[in-house]
Scaffold this active site. Structure first.
Site, short mmCIF file in Angstrom:
data_model
loop_
_atom_site.label_atom_id
_atom_site.label_comp_id
_atom_site.label_asym_id
_atom_site.label_seq_id
_atom_site.Cartn_x
_atom_site.Cartn_y
_atom_site.Cartn_z
N GLY A 59 70.80 53.86 49.18
CA GLY A 59 71.01 52.07 48.25
C GLY A 59 70.83 52.68 46.73
O GLY A 59 70.73 53.96 46.53
N CYS A 86 72.44 58.34 54.04
CA CYS A 86 72.63 58.55 51.93
C CYS A 86 70.76 58.46 51.98
O CYS A 86 69.56 59.05 52.36
CB CYS A 86 73.72 57.63 51.73
SG CYS A 86 74.04 58.48 49.85
N TYR A 87 70.79 57.23 51.53
CA TYR A 87 69.12 56.91 51.05
C TYR A 87 68.01 56.85 52.04
O TYR A 87 66.57 57.20 52.25
CB TYR A 87 68.72 55.82 49.87
CG TYR A 87 67.53 55.30 49.93
CD1 TYR A 87 66.79 55.87 48.44
CD2 TYR A 87 67.32 53.61 50.54
CE1 TYR A 87 65.87 55.07 47.89
CE2 TYR A 87 65.10 54.04 49.73
CZ TYR A 87 65.52 54.91 49.01
OH TYR A 87 63.85 54.21 48.73
N HIS A 175 79.07 59.36 53.99
CA HIS A 175 79.21 57.39 54.62
C HIS A 175 79.91 57.27 55.62
O HIS A 175 81.62 57.45 54.97
CB HIS A 175 79.20 56.57 53.38
CG HIS A 175 78.41 56.19 52.22
ND1 HIS A 175 77.16 55.88 52.34
CD2 HIS A 175 77.43 57.17 51.05
CE1 HIS A 175 75.99 55.91 51.32
NE2 HIS A 175 76.70 57.03 50.78
N SER A 229 90.03 23.03 51.43
CA SER A 229 91.12 23.28 50.63
C SER A 229 92.32 24.10 50.57
O SER A 229 93.20 24.20 50.21
CB SER A 229 90.24 24.12 49.74
OG SER A 229 90.61 25.52 50.78
N VAL A 232 91.67 29.84 54.30
CA VAL A 232 91.00 30.16 55.95
C VAL A 232 89.79 29.46 56.47
O VAL A 232 89.10 29.16 57.30
CB VAL A 232 91.42 31.68 56.26
CG1 VAL A 232 90.67 32.56 55.43
CG2 VAL A 232 90.85 31.80 57.88
N ASP A 233 88.56 29.77 55.29
CA ASP A 233 87.49 29.44 55.77
C ASP A 233 86.83 27.72 55.78
O ASP A 233 86.31 27.52 56.60
CB ASP A 233 87.08 29.87 54.88
CG ASP A 233 86.39 31.23 54.16
OD1 ASP A 233 86.87 31.99 55.56
OD2 ASP A 233 86.14 31.72 53.00
N SER A 235 89.58 26.23 56.40
CA SER A 235 90.66 25.38 57.37
C SER A 235 89.52 25.73 58.89
O SER A 235 89.62 25.24 59.74
CB SER A 235 92.22 26.01 57.26
OG SER A 235 91.68 25.34 55.90
N LYS A 375 84.65 37.93 56.73
CA LYS A 375 85.90 37.13 56.82
C LYS A 375 86.71 37.47 57.96
O LYS A 375 87.66 36.42 58.63
CB LYS A 375 86.87 37.91 55.50
CG LYS A 375 87.80 37.26 54.79
CD LYS A 375 87.54 36.17 54.18
CE LYS A 375 88.75 35.31 54.40
NZ LYS A 375 88.31 34.15 53.01
#
Ligand code: XMP
Length: 519
Positions: A59, A86-87, A175, A229, A232-233, A235, A375
């Site tokens: 962060g 990391c942080y 990371h 629409s 993919v989402d 649908s 996704k």
């Protein structure tokens, strides 16, 4: 949809890193259920029974500043394994009495090579000769906290991996969640299975039945409305709800006139004929074109398209009686992004449009079955619902559609020209087996005309810009390097077949500093 109180999990504490979501994905890809929460949510948590591990993210905050993000120290007494990244490492070091220095000298961005110092379960099968790891930090731990040992170093940071000698607490400066770290997944594997000893408990395809059951329980005999629409989402949402409640789902498809060539027609055919969905079609393309006349400022265009979409959708849905729910394809990253670890708002680059804002006015309850998925997990669900590949693996498409790919003002003639060019480009990508290697590709129309020569005549026509990027989640992106023969083929095909275009250019900027879309 609810989160799983009853499921064993790993919690990821988000301190605001750009890549926290990747930690979540890494854990879930290894078959372990994880949730990403803020330090505040952790503070309020009372029951830790099902928490098998904690991962503290990176962060922007600094533990050497006066005010910094932290966690209650009593967490360390709960015997839950903890991994700080990391942080997260710097915070652990600080809370255990180590020393951290904000140093221009110790800062590292980019590649570094790891040197092993001591054995640790965390690095089992991870450390080879000269492991390449990805660094991105300014502060560095310069004095080991009490009861900790060094596991690995780099030339610039001696305390790159540290481990508590009695408790299962680990910190790493690099990371492992980004693909630039070689074999980074092994770190998560070791942490989850060797250290937390959690069992695999997450498999997307098996979530389908649970989701359908939950939708049935929530919706009962009521009706649900959904804006379909063809992405993919929406649908996957429509197919899931359709399997749960069949005829009580009403899908509305709004033709804004800003879709790609044949997209509206093809989507309708697929959902009506193959999946037998209850669909209401609305053709509003003239209305959109009228409202967009002479508008060239990107944010204005976005606002007009977004507002008009909501108005049209609302008007149509009022025609149906007894609707209680509005289904939306909200994804897990949308939920994480809508709140930040610090509570501060990230700067607005563009106003993204979806059907958010509808429920308040319409007094509908929200149904968001994809709220806990990433996704690529939605695509696995799509597969298990037999969603056709042409939709399941379709590149992302922005809400305002071609409206933001025609730079400057929009006319029906420009839409036609762009639709043709984009159609040729996308089909060539598919024919050359490139489509699935690219995260997103599209053609755009620039508002400049240039001179060309065709046959013996001078032409004065539009420039078509092609864009193709690789990305993981759209937050950052690299442009795709096509072989020269693909460029030759595509520029030739577009200029020869699309009247109105006499020049093709390729966008070679990454995100940042550019964005994926042009407006
Ligand atoms: P940018 O251009 O911000 O785009 O780099 C990142 C990703 O978001 C998509 N995008 C949108 N998606 N509504 C959407 O649903 C929008 O208004 C919108 N604007 C951009 C873009 O296509 C890319 O995948």
């Amino acid at each position: 949809m609810r989160f799983h109180k009853e499921r064993e999990k790993v919690l990821i504490i988000d301190f605001g890193s750009q890549v926290t979501k990747l930690i979540g994905r890494n854990v879930r890809e290894l078959g372990v259920y994880s949730e990403i929460i803020t330090p505040n949510q952790l503070r309020k948590l009372e029951n830790f029974d099902k928490i098998k591990g904690l991962i503290l993210s990176g962060g922007p905050s600094s533990v050497v500043s006066k005010k910094y993000q932290t966690i209650p120290k009593k967490i360390f007494d709960k015997k839950i394994p903890i991994l700080g990244i990391c942080y997260g490492l710097q915070l652990i070091a600080k809370l255990f009495g180590g020393k951290i220095k904000p140093s221009k000298k110790s800062r590292e961005f980019g590649r570094a090579f790891l040197i092993k110092k001591n054995n640790s379960l965390l690095i089992k099968k991870f450390i080879k000769k000269n492991n390449l790891v990805w660094m991105s930090h300014e502060d560095a731990v310069i004095k080991l906290p009490k009861n900790f040992k060094t596991v690995a170093s780099t030339i610039n940071s001696k305390l790159t991996i540290i481990e508590h000698t009695k408790k299962k607490i680990y910190g790493i400066q690099f990371h492992p969640e980004v693909t630039h770290t070689e074999n980074g997944k092994q770190i998560f594997k070791n942490f989850l299975f060797l250290i937390c000893k959690i069992k695999k408990n997450w498999n997307i395809s098996s979530q389908k039945e649970r989701l359908i059951k939950e939708i049935k329980e929530i919706v009962k005999e009521s009706k649900v409305i959904c804006a379909l629409s063809g992405g993919v989402d929406s649908s996957v949402v429509a197919l899931l709800i359709n399997q749960a409640i069949k005829k009580n789902l009403i899908c509305i498809m709004v033709d804004t006139g800003l879709m790609r060539k044949d997209e509206f027609k093809d989507t309708y055919k697929i959902f009506k004929k193959k999946y037998k969905l209850n669909i209401k079609l609305i053709n509003s393309s003239k209305l959109f074109l009228k409202k967009l006349k002479n508008i060239s400022e990107p944010e204005k265009k976005r606002k007009i398209i977004g507002k008009l979409f909501v108005e049209v959708f609302e008007k149509e849905s009022r025609k149906f009686k007894d609707i209680k729910f509005l289904a939306q394809g909200t994804l897990y990253p949308d939920i994480i992004e809508s709140r930040t670890a610090t509570g501060s708002k990230t700067s607005k680059i563009k106003s993204h449009h979806n059907v958010g804002g509808l429920p308040k006015k319409m007094r509908l309850k929200l149904l968001e079955p994809l709220k806990e998925f990433f996704k690529d997990e939605v695509r696995i669900l799509g597969n298990s619902l037999n969603l056709v590949d042409s939709i399941n693996y379709k590149h992302p498409f922005p809400g305002p559609g071609l409206g933001i790919r025609i730079v400057g003002s929009i006319t029906s003639q420009k839409i036609k020209i762009l639709q043709e060019a984009d159609y040729i480009y996308i089909n060539e990508l598919k024919k050359n087996n490139l489509y699935n290697k690219i995260w997103q590709a599209y053609a755009a129309l620039l508002p400049i005309k240039t001179v060309g020569v065709m046959g013996d005549s001078r032409t004065y026509e539009n420039i078509c810009l092609l864009r193709a990027v690789t990305s993981i989640d759209g937050m950052t992106a690299d442009y795709y390097s096509f072989p020269k023969n693909f460029f030759d083929k595509i520029s030739n095909k577009i200029v020869n077949n699309v009247k109105g275009i006499n020049r093709v250019v390729y966008d070679i900027t990454s995100k940042p500093p550019s964005t994926i879309e042009l407006e």
